[in-house]
Design a protein around this motif. Sequence first.
Motif, PDB file in Angstrom:
ATOM      1  N   GLY A   1       0.791  -1.222   0.000  1.00  0.00           N
ATOM      2  CA  GLY A   1       0.000   0.000   0.000  1.00  0.00           C
ATOM      3  C   GLY A   1       0.819   1.266   0.000  1.00  0.00           C
ATOM      4  O   GLY A   1       0.335   2.338   0.360  1.00  0.00           O
ATOM      5  N   LYS A   2       2.071   1.181  -0.449  1.00  0.00           N
ATOM      6  CA  LYS A   2       2.983   2.324  -0.393  1.00  0.00           C
ATOM      7  C   LYS A   2       3.265   2.932  -1.771  1.00  0.00           C
ATOM      8  O   LYS A   2       4.258   3.640  -1.933  1.00  0.00           O
ATOM      9  N   GLY A   3       2.439   2.663  -2.732  1.00  0.00           N
ATOM     10  CA  GLY A   3       2.660   3.223  -4.064  1.00  0.00           C
ATOM     11  C   GLY A   3       1.848   2.476  -5.101  1.00  0.00           C
ATOM     12  O   GLY A   3       1.125   1.520  -4.778  1.00  0.00           O
ATOM     13  N   GLU A   4       1.968   2.916  -6.338  1.00  0.00           N
ATOM     14  CA  GLU A   4       1.238   2.282  -7.426  1.00  0.00           C
ATOM     15  C   GLU A   4       2.016   1.090  -7.977  1.00  0.00           C
ATOM     16  O   GLU A   4       3.222   0.961  -7.748  1.00  0.00           O
ATOM     17  N   VAL A   5       1.320   0.256  -8.723  1.00  0.00           N
ATOM     18  CA  VAL A   5       1.994  -0.864  -9.384  1.00  0.00           C
ATOM     19  C   VAL A   5       3.012  -0.312 -10.375  1.00  0.00           C
ATOM     20  O   VAL A   5       2.863   0.817 -10.870  1.00  0.00           O
ATOM     21  N   PRO A   6       4.054  -1.077 -10.702  1.00  0.00           N
ATOM     22  CA  PRO A   6       5.114  -0.552 -11.576  1.00  0.00           C
ATOM     23  C   PRO A   6       4.642  -0.207 -12.977  1.00  0.00           C
ATOM     24  O   PRO A   6       5.143   0.727 -13.592  1.00  0.00           O
ATOM     25  N   VAL A   7       3.717  -0.995 -13.526  1.00  0.00           N
ATOM     26  CA  VAL A   7       3.136  -0.721 -14.849  1.00  0.00           C
ATOM     27  C   VAL A   7       1.628  -0.919 -14.732  1.00  0.00           C
ATOM     28  O   VAL A   7       1.164  -2.019 -14.430  1.00  0.00           O
ATOM     29  N   LYS A   8       0.883   0.138 -14.946  1.00  0.00           N
ATOM     30  CA  LYS A   8      -0.563   0.042 -14.830  1.00  0.00           C
ATOM     31  C   LYS A   8      -1.150  -0.794 -15.967  1.00  0.00           C
ATOM     32  O   LYS A   8      -0.719  -0.678 -17.118  1.00  0.00           O
ATOM     33  N   ALA A   9      -2.150  -1.599 -15.637  1.00  0.00           N
ATOM     34  CA  ALA A   9      -2.844  -2.367 -16.676  1.00  0.00           C
ATOM     35  C   ALA A   9      -3.532  -1.437 -17.663  1.00  0.00           C
ATOM     36  O   ALA A   9      -3.692  -1.783 -18.840  1.00  0.00           O
ATOM     37  N   GLU A  10      -3.916  -0.246 -17.207  1.00  0.00           N
ATOM     38  CA  GLU A  10      -4.518   0.737 -18.113  1.00  0.00           C
ATOM     39  C   GLU A  10      -3.537   1.157 -19.199  1.00  0.00           C
ATOM     40  O   GLU A  10      -3.935   1.392 -20.357  1.00  0.00           O
TER      41      GLU A  10
END
Length: 361
Positions: A328-337
């Motif tokens: 919960g400390k950031g976004e995923v490395p590559v967004k599926a979007e």
Amino acid sequence: MASKPYNVAVVGYGMSAKVFHIPLLLALSSEFKLYGIVQRSPKPDDDASKDHPDTKSWRSIDEVYTDPEVDVVVLTTIPETHHSMCKAALEAGKHVVVEKPFVTTVAEADDLLAVAKKTGKLLTVYQNRRWDSDYLTLRKVLASGSLGEIIEFEVHYDRYRLETPPDGWKSRDAPGHGSIFDLGTHKIDQVYHTFGLPTKVTGLITTQRRHPREGGAHDSYTLLFQYPNALLVTVKTSLISAETEQLHFWVRGTEGSFKKFGVDVQEDQLKVGMRPGDEGFGVEPEGLYGSLTTVGEGGKMERKVYETVSPPTTYVEFYRLFAEALKGKGEVPVKAEDARDCLRIIEAAFVSSREERTVTL
């Protein structure tokens, strides 16, 4: 107290799993545990249970869905299986990493985005080449402003492969197969990551080999992306490129240009057994450094060698960022979007090539 490592199930045991995922997961042993591997048909000289005796060994992904100890599923299977496997894993309460290409259509991508949102599980796509050393170097050049306004941006992944390879999934004509889904997704993602979605796409998707395999997929493509302010991007793969040094990046701006030959060294190093943390891992030799040309006073041009970013940020960064996202400390490395939008570009390119017209996004 340190948190328990996330249990990871790797589905598939081909080159992708062995070269691009398992070594990176093992390099982050405090964050991830290689809990199990799905290998449908082991062979005496290719057996995951022998290579990794301390992990679970499964023959079917169905066992992964039902194992409550699995936290993360890494899919390294062929593209047409990604949608069904990813959807089932998300619905089983697992976080999922999907190899590129993400899925075979935009519709499949949208469906998985909806499932991930509904289940609350993380979904990311393995676009490791965002951490190629030369791409990071290029990003540094662009951020410096030394090129001025960018007018043209070319990225190539050319090779000399005159002979049709032995029959394999990559060379068969099927959804998600062929050069644009294999090599092309890397380069399209880098362009998207740098400039976003283009306004217009023109594509020529073809086969350059003189004796292609019957029922084979396309092997080459040339794509043109148009952006506002007359920025033109070329993304190209040719398999009939007889060069000792293949052009990789060529960027031209109002105040300079940057040119780079050769590709990142990490894949070749991983293939011969080097591992993250080994001395020299990810370090590009001086002979592959790019060149920067800038325009000075009176229009005088100065060219200099531009050193590749060092120390390198290697592919391990993908999984480090993913571990942070799991906490919960950031976004995923590559967004599926992002991967979905790259599929929009690919679908437009196929329409353009088939109908011989430019497609507006």
